[in-house]
Design a protein around this motif. Structure first.
Motif, PDB file in Angstrom:
ATOM      1  N   TYR A 357       0.841  -1.206   0.000  1.00 13.07           N
ATOM      2  CA  TYR A 357       0.000   0.000   0.000  1.00 13.07           C
ATOM      3  C   TYR A 357       0.869   1.247   0.000  1.00 13.07           C
ATOM      4  O   TYR A 357       0.576   2.235  -0.707  1.00 13.07           O
ATOM      5  CB  TYR A 357      -0.925  -0.021   1.216  1.00 13.07           C
ATOM      6  N   HIS A 358       1.955   1.247   0.783  1.00 10.79           N
ATOM      7  CA  HIS A 358       2.868   2.387   0.823  1.00 10.79           C
ATOM      8  C   HIS A 358       3.461   2.663  -0.560  1.00 10.79           C
ATOM      9  O   HIS A 358       3.583   3.823  -0.985  1.00 10.79           O
ATOM     10  CB  HIS A 358       4.000   2.131   1.819  1.00 10.79           C
ATOM     11  N   VAL A 359       3.843   1.601  -1.273  1.00 14.97           N
ATOM     12  CA  VAL A 359       4.414   1.764  -2.603  1.00 14.97           C
ATOM     13  C   VAL A 359       3.403   2.375  -3.555  1.00 14.97           C
ATOM     14  O   VAL A 359       3.703   3.342  -4.284  1.00 14.97           O
ATOM     15  CB  VAL A 359       4.914   0.406  -3.149  1.00 14.97           C
ATOM     16  N   VAL A 360       2.195   1.817  -3.577  1.00 15.75           N
ATOM     17  CA  VAL A 360       1.163   2.326  -4.487  1.00 15.75           C
ATOM     18  C   VAL A 360       0.817   3.772  -4.146  1.00 15.75           C
ATOM     19  O   VAL A 360       0.664   4.616  -5.051  1.00 15.75           O
ATOM     20  CB  VAL A 360      -0.088   1.428  -4.424  1.00 15.75           C
ATOM     21  N   LYS A 361       0.719   4.068  -2.881  1.00 15.99           N
ATOM     22  CA  LYS A 361       0.405   5.446  -2.477  1.00 15.99           C
ATOM     23  C   LYS A 361       1.518   6.393  -2.900  1.00 15.99           C
ATOM     24  O   LYS A 361       1.257   7.518  -3.375  1.00 15.99           O
ATOM     25  CB  LYS A 361       0.194   5.505  -0.968  1.00 15.99           C
ATOM     26  N   ARG A 371      -3.253   5.094 -13.775  1.00 18.36           N
ATOM     27  CA  ARG A 371      -4.601   4.870 -13.241  1.00 18.36           C
ATOM     28  C   ARG A 371      -4.484   4.134 -11.918  1.00 18.36           C
ATOM     29  O   ARG A 371      -3.490   3.479 -11.630  1.00 18.36           O
ATOM     30  CB  ARG A 371      -5.460   4.066 -14.218  1.00 18.36           C
ATOM     31  N   ASP A 372      -5.523   4.264 -11.127  1.00 15.68           N
ATOM     32  CA  ASP A 372      -5.533   3.604  -9.819  1.00 15.68           C
ATOM     33  C   ASP A 372      -5.666   2.093  -9.996  1.00 15.68           C
ATOM     34  O   ASP A 372      -6.567   1.627 -10.715  1.00 15.68           O
ATOM     35  CB  ASP A 372      -6.693   4.113  -8.968  1.00 15.68           C
ATOM     36  N   PRO A 373      -4.796   1.327  -9.374  1.00 12.76           N
ATOM     37  CA  PRO A 373      -4.894  -0.135  -9.484  1.00 12.76           C
ATOM     38  C   PRO A 373      -5.961  -0.692  -8.546  1.00 12.76           C
ATOM     39  O   PRO A 373      -6.401  -0.038  -7.611  1.00 12.76           O
ATOM     40  CB  PRO A 373      -3.493  -0.590  -9.063  1.00 12.76           C
ATOM     41  N   SER A 374      -6.349  -1.921  -8.827  1.00 16.13           N
ATOM     42  CA  SER A 374      -7.233  -2.652  -7.914  1.00 16.13           C
ATOM     43  C   SER A 374      -6.418  -3.121  -6.723  1.00 16.13           C
ATOM     44  O   SER A 374      -5.399  -3.797  -6.896  1.00 16.13           O
ATOM     45  CB  SER A 374      -7.851  -3.850  -8.633  1.00 16.13           C
ATOM     46  N   TYR A 375      -6.854  -2.748  -5.515  1.00 19.16           N
ATOM     47  CA  TYR A 375      -6.099  -3.174  -4.342  1.00 19.16           C
ATOM     48  C   TYR A 375      -6.181  -4.682  -4.126  1.00 19.16           C
ATOM     49  O   TYR A 375      -5.290  -5.274  -3.514  1.00 19.16           O
ATOM     50  CB  TYR A 375      -6.553  -2.406  -3.099  1.00 19.16           C
TER      51      TYR A 375
END
Length: 420
Positions: A357-361, A371-375
């Motif tokens: 989550y830290h990486v994606v954020k 684009r926002d990925p699916s968590y």
């Protein structure tokens, strides 16, 4: 070997016997190591050699011939001291164990048992652990029980090493001849000796339960509920006590699994049985209520979630609470989204979900994601997939990303991952 067995034994046996009989009592009680090694070797040969037929009569003569060398006066056998000096127990263990051996008046039978155990390969530490767990093992008859059991297990294809490991984990169960038929039935059921050993080591009394009245009816019931042999084997490995319970308790576990909404015959039914096998109906209800409250699920939501992942039932309250706070409050996922994807609730929080989550954020905050990925995808995919997808493509724009991700997986929160 042909002819009289005693005549074929090495001559040092009779010499050692005469020497042991002639030494003072204090030395005879110590049973010289050479004597024990010789007797252990002979016993192992008699018990395990396929060329010896039958093994019992020579064994009886051997023990009878060796008896004078290991006998002590009937009024002078100190059990506690024997357990410490010969069996390797601690003083506290010996004191506790000696209460069950107070009837012994001679070390003859314990000596024969120790020689037998050495002959099949048990170490001194294994013997001490076995005797501490089951002191009465020292009273077992080598000729009438231990030797026939060993021969029977050897006939099933078990090696000497297999048998010694089985003795170590079964302890007192090895003193019953029924263990041979139980092992014969359970080996093909569980698929391998290693699986059987795992089940027994983790609490199963399969090898000591009544086959006809307990084990076989339980297996038949599980098969009637749609489980195949492989499913039953996996179920037994994860819940080793299940097949040795009474039939009514297994029926109750099946009913509880079905009550969760998992139909019999479905691929998830085995997992549902595993989840509820150790819980009462009241505890299962309380767990379901806690899931509803913690994840803000409706009755329909919790039914969907538990049906898809019955292991939610066994997660600790603390674990569920932490994941709810992270997934709903921090990541911002909807309760209904989680109900459809309940595997997310079971992933490692600190070792998997939070670092990713830290990486994606970080990537989103720095405009590095189109684009926002699916968590769900972020959390469920393999480590290789995640690194290839979210770290490797950004080596130039974020050269420290891999280092920061590794630190986050180790429990740190790097400065670049902190956002206000």
């Amino acid at each position: 070997p042909q002819g009289d067995t005693n005549a074929s034994l090495p001559s040092p046996l009779s010499n050692n016997s005469r020497q042991a009989a002639a030494v003072p009592h204090s030395l005879a009680a110590g049973r010289p190591a050479a004597m024990l090694r010789l007797r252990s070797s002979i016993l192992a040969h008699l018990l395990l050699s396929p060329a010896t037929s039958p093994p019992l009569s020579p064994l009886h003569r051997l023990l009878s011939a060796a008896a004078p060398a290991i006998s002590t006066p009937t009024t002078g056998f100190a059990v506690e001291e024997y357990l410490v000096s010969t069996c390797g127990l601690t003083r506290a263990q010996a004191l506790k164990a000696s209460a069950k051996l107070s009837h012994l008046r001679s070390p003859a039978k314990p000596d024969a048992v120790l020689a037998f155990l050495a002959g099949i390969g048990l170490s001194a530490g294994d013997v001490a652990a076995l005797v501490a767990k089951d002191p009465l093992f020292l009273c077992a008859s080598v000729e009438r029980t231990l030797a026939p059991v060993t021969a029977g297990l050897s006939g099933l294809g078990l090696s000497r090493s297999d048998i010694s490991r089985l003795v170590s984990v079964t302890a007192g169960l090895f003193r019953h001849r029924s263990i041979v038929s139980n092992v014969q039935y359970c080996l093909p059921l569980l698929g391998s000796f290693e699986n059987l050993l795992h089940a027994v080591r983790h609490g199963s009394s399969l090898v000591g339960s009544d086959l006809e009245r307990v084990v076989k009816p339980n297996v038949a019931l599980l098969q009637e509920s749609g489980l195949g042999v492989c499913d039953i084997a996996k179920l037994c490995l994860n819940r080793p006590r299940l097949l040795s319970r009474n039939l009514e308790r297994v029926q109750a576990a099946l009913a509880s699994a079905e009550a969760l909404g998992v139909p019999r015959g479905s691929g998830m039914f085995r997992y549902a049985i595993e989840a509820v096998a150790s819980f009462t109906e009241e505890k299962i209800t309380a767990r379901v209520d806690y899931l509803k409250k913690t994840f803000r699920w409706s009755d329909a939501d919790v039914s969907i979630a538990v049906c898809k992942n019955p292991y939610l039932i066994v997660k600790s309250k603390e674990s569920l609470q932490c994941r709810s706070e992270f997934l709903i409050s921090e990541v911002g996922l909807e309760p209904a989204y989680l109900a459809q994807r309940p595997a997310m609730v079971c992933y490692s929080l600190e070792g998997r979900m939070r670092p990713r989550y830290h990486v994606v954020k970080f990537l989103k905050e720095n405009g590095l994601l189109k684009r926002d990925p699916s968590y769900y995808t972020v959390f469920k995919e393999s480590e290789k997939y995640f690194v290839d997808k979210f770290i490797c493509p950004h080596k130039e724009a974020a050269p420290h990303l891999a280092e920061d991700y590794a630190a986050a997986c180790g429990g740190e929160v790097p400065a670049r991952f902190r956002f206000t």
